[in-house]
Every structure is written in structure tokens, then in C-alpha cells.
Design an enzyme around this catalytic site. Structure first.
Site, PDB file in Angstrom:
ATOM      1  N   GLN A  79       0.846  -1.185   0.000  1.00  0.00           N
ATOM      2  CA  GLN A  79       0.000   0.000   0.000  1.00  0.00           C
ATOM      3  C   GLN A  79       0.883   1.237   0.000  1.00  0.00           C
ATOM      4  O   GLN A  79       1.857   1.321   0.752  1.00  0.00           O
ATOM      5  CB  GLN A  79      -0.875  -0.032   1.256  1.00  0.00           C
ATOM      6  CG  GLN A  79      -1.107   1.296   1.933  1.00  0.00           C
ATOM      7  CD  GLN A  79      -2.256   2.075   1.332  1.00  0.00           C
ATOM      8  OE1 GLN A  79      -3.190   1.495   0.809  1.00  0.00           O
ATOM      9  NE2 GLN A  79      -2.187   3.386   1.398  1.00  0.00           N
ATOM     10  N   THR A  80       0.552   2.200  -0.849  1.00  0.00           N
ATOM     11  CA  THR A  80       1.328   3.439  -0.855  1.00  0.00           C
ATOM     12  C   THR A  80       0.475   4.602  -1.333  1.00  0.00           C
ATOM     13  O   THR A  80      -0.458   4.422  -2.128  1.00  0.00           O
ATOM     14  CB  THR A  80       2.586   3.306  -1.740  1.00  0.00           C
ATOM     15  OG1 THR A  80       3.324   4.528  -1.697  1.00  0.00           O
ATOM     16  CG2 THR A  80       2.220   2.993  -3.186  1.00  0.00           C
ATOM     17  N   HIS A  96      11.434   1.580  -0.612  1.00  0.00           N
ATOM     18  CA  HIS A  96      10.232   0.823  -0.946  1.00  0.00           C
ATOM     19  C   HIS A  96      10.567  -0.338  -1.876  1.00  0.00           C
ATOM     20  O   HIS A  96      10.058  -1.451  -1.718  1.00  0.00           O
ATOM     21  CB  HIS A  96       9.208   1.738  -1.635  1.00  0.00           C
ATOM     22  CG  HIS A  96       8.600   2.759  -0.730  1.00  0.00           C
ATOM     23  ND1 HIS A  96       8.072   3.940  -1.211  1.00  0.00           N
ATOM     24  CD2 HIS A  96       8.434   2.795   0.606  1.00  0.00           C
ATOM     25  CE1 HIS A  96       7.602   4.653  -0.202  1.00  0.00           C
ATOM     26  NE2 HIS A  96       7.813   3.977   0.914  1.00  0.00           N
TER      27      HIS A  96
END
Length: 333
Positions: free
Chosen positions: A197-198, A206
Site C-alpha cells: 500500500q502506498t 520501498h
């Protein structure tokens, strides 16, 4: 696991609130004579997620029992874990004009019909309770709490039939429903899938944690939030170009899928981390990355509060495995 080797949805069944073609045509005409309620952006995002089953087992906006159960105990009235309220609220004058049992048309900002809600319950929206329990603060400067305070004073609930989850949705080719992501996972033979999720562009740290996660899972779902965010966040269209560049050059297409999550960001830290995990289970994921200050904002939450909250539940109740990563950075030593 299900018969296709995929994790079952939260509650055991994937909800679909979109009416049949004939029923939608019928309601489209009938809705013209119904009271019309224009949904704010958060409620529009929630409606789309309810419609396609992303918020399974929810089948409508919460009633009073579910609202209080979630705020006070992080559980629906059924006992299932759920961490954030999902409500449809109006001002008192509007609520007073609606009779119990009366259908109302829910519309977008351009007065286009999205759904029909048959109002079976009206209850007072305890905004202070929601802010203090779900967000951990009553501070109106918190962006999620500010949205709550701007909502109506009365919540509506009842049977919901969706005509159109979203008119003219952006990123349509990436807007995969839970049923569609599950079909992709099954087709690719992925039995374990980790979701990332971002609401930001993917940076080097990341990339590192997602590729670490791929060492223990068959596939990676990059699932950026593209609904309502606070002013100052990087726009979704800019972020999408970043994701596309990364998938074209830095990730293996055989074990990576990019799809958007059309949700509103609540910035609720630990509570929202649980919501994000449960929703990704509905999309067919078995694992979920929880990093530093997941879903946090400012200094409202501790660095790893969003990881620790998972320890408050029996893992079987959540059903999706959190992958906890500490602060990741580039070391020049």
C-alpha cells in the site's frame, strides 16, 4: 485456502452490491423522483469499495450497532474484526425529511446517480467518539478527523443497490476489483501474494522492502491509493507515471501486478493499517507490508504503532499475514 488455492475473503464471501442490468435500468428511472443525497468524496470512495466487495463483509454503510462496535471494540456487531467506521451521513434537516423505509438516491458531485439506499435506520453521528477511538485524537488539525467533523450529524443505513460504482473513473485499466485481482492471481498460479500500500512514489527503500517480500511470496500486488488525500500529497496521476516506469524497468512482470485502490486516505495510523490489511485480503492477498508509521500523519502515532496493533488480535481473525519492516535507508558507511 479456497478451491482455487486463494485466501477466502474476510467473512468468507466476496460481496457484490452492483445490481443486475435490468434492475439498474429500473432504478435509474425511479431515482429521478427520489430524494437525492450528494455524497462527499470520502463517501463516494467508500461506496465504490462497498460496491465491488473490497469492504467485504460490509453490505452497506454501517448501522448504529456496527458503528459503535467498530469505534469501541474494533468489531462489527457480528463479532468480526473491523477497525474503521464506514458511514453515510447527512445534516439533521435532510435526515428529518427522510422517512424510514424510504429509498434515496446517492449521487456524485455532478448529481449523477451512483446508488439507491433504502433508509431503515437513522442515528446520531458521534463524531467525538469516532475521532477519539478510531483516530486516537480529537484534534481538528488531523486531516482525517477534519473530514469526520465536516460530515453530517445523522448517519443513514439500510439496503444498498449500486448502479454505477464511479462515473468516469480515472486509471480505468488499473482499477481492478477484488474478483478481478483474484482471477489474475489464479491465472498466474500465485498462492501467496503480498500487497504493498502506498500514497507516495516508490523510492529506493520501498523497492528494497517489496523485493524482500517477494522472497517469501509468489507475487507482489503494488496497490497505490488513488482516492481522496490531503492537500500537499503528490497527485495520483504523477505517482502513476512513477509506478509504470518502475514496473517497466525495475520489477519482473511475471511476479508483479499494478492495480489502483480507489479509497479515501484516513490517516488513522494503526487502525487504518488493520483496515488496509483486511481489504487486501479481500483482493486475494495473503501477506501485507506494514512499514514505518503506516498510514500515519504528523506526529500523531508512534513509529511502529501500526505494526504492534496486529498483536491485539488472534492472527486467524485477521487472516492476512503482516510483514513488518523497520526503517530502511541507504547506508554510506
Amino acid at each position: 485456502m479456497s478451491e482455487k488455492g486463494l485466501i477466502p475473503p474476510h467473512g468468507g464471501k466476496l460481496v457484490n452490491l452492483i445490481g443486475s442490468e435490468a434492475r439498474r435500468r429500473e432504478l435509474e428511472v425511479a431515482a429521478r423522483k427520489m430524494p437525492r443525497i450528494k455524497l462527499p468524496e470520502r463517501e463516494q470512495c467508500d461506496l465504490e469499495l462497498l460496491a465491488v466487495g473490497a469492504m467485504s463483509p460490509l453490505t452497506t454503510f454501517m448501522d448504529d450497532a456496527d458503528f459503535h462496535g467498530v469505534c469501541e471494540r474494533m468489531r462489527l456487531a457480528s463479532g468480526l474484526v473491523w477497525s474503521m467506521p464506514v458511514t453515510c451521513s447527512v445534516d439533521k434537516a435532510t435526515a428529518d425529511r427522510i422517512d424510514l423505509g424510504q429509498p434515496v438516491a446517492l449521487t456524485d458531485e455532478r448529481d449523477r446517480t451512483l446508488a439507491v439506499l433504502t433508509v431503515e435506520e437513522k442515528y446520531l453521528h458521534d463524531k467525538k467518539l469516532e475521532a477519539e477511538r478510531a483516530y486516537g485524537t480529537a484534534d481538528e488539525k488531523h486531516p482525517g478527523v477534519a473530514v469526520v467533523y465536516a460530515q453530517g450529524d445523522v448517519c443513514l443505513s439500510g439496503p444498498l443497490i449500486v448502479l454505477t460504482p464511479r462515473h468516469d473513473p480515472p486509471f480505468a485499466k488499473y482499477r481492478l476489483t477484488p474478483a478481478q485481482t483474484r482471477a489474475v492471481f489464479a491465472e498466474r498460479g500465485w498462492r501467496t501474494v503480498v500487497a504493498f500500500q502506498t500514497r507516495n512514489p516508490i523510492h529506493r527503500a520501498h523497492e528494497y522492502i517489496t523485493k524482500c517480500a517477494l522472497e517469501v511470496c509468489d507475487g507482489l500486488l503494488i496497490h497505490p491509493l488513488v482516492g481522496q488525500t490531503q492537500e500537499g500529497d503528490i497527485p495520483a496521476d504523477v505517482r502513476m507515471r512513477c509506478y509504470e516506469a518502475l514496473l517497466g524497468n525495475y520489477y519482473c512482470p511475471k511476479n508483479t501486478l499494478l492495480a489502483v485502490w480507489p479509497a479515501a486516505m484516513r490517516y488513522a495510523g494503526p487502525r487504518e493499517a488493520i483496515l488496509h490489511a483486511l481489504v487486501r485480503r479481500n483482493y486475494g492477498c495473503t501477506h501485507f507490508i506494514v512499514g514505518r508509521d503506516h498510514a500515519g500523519v504528523g506526529t500523531y502515532y508512534g513509529t511502529y504503532d501500526a505494526q504492534r496493533i496486529f498483536d491485539e488480535f488472534d492472527p486467524a481473525e485477521i487472516g492476512i499475514t503482516p510483514l513488518r519492516f523497520e526503517n530502511t535507508f541507504w547506508c554510506r558507511k
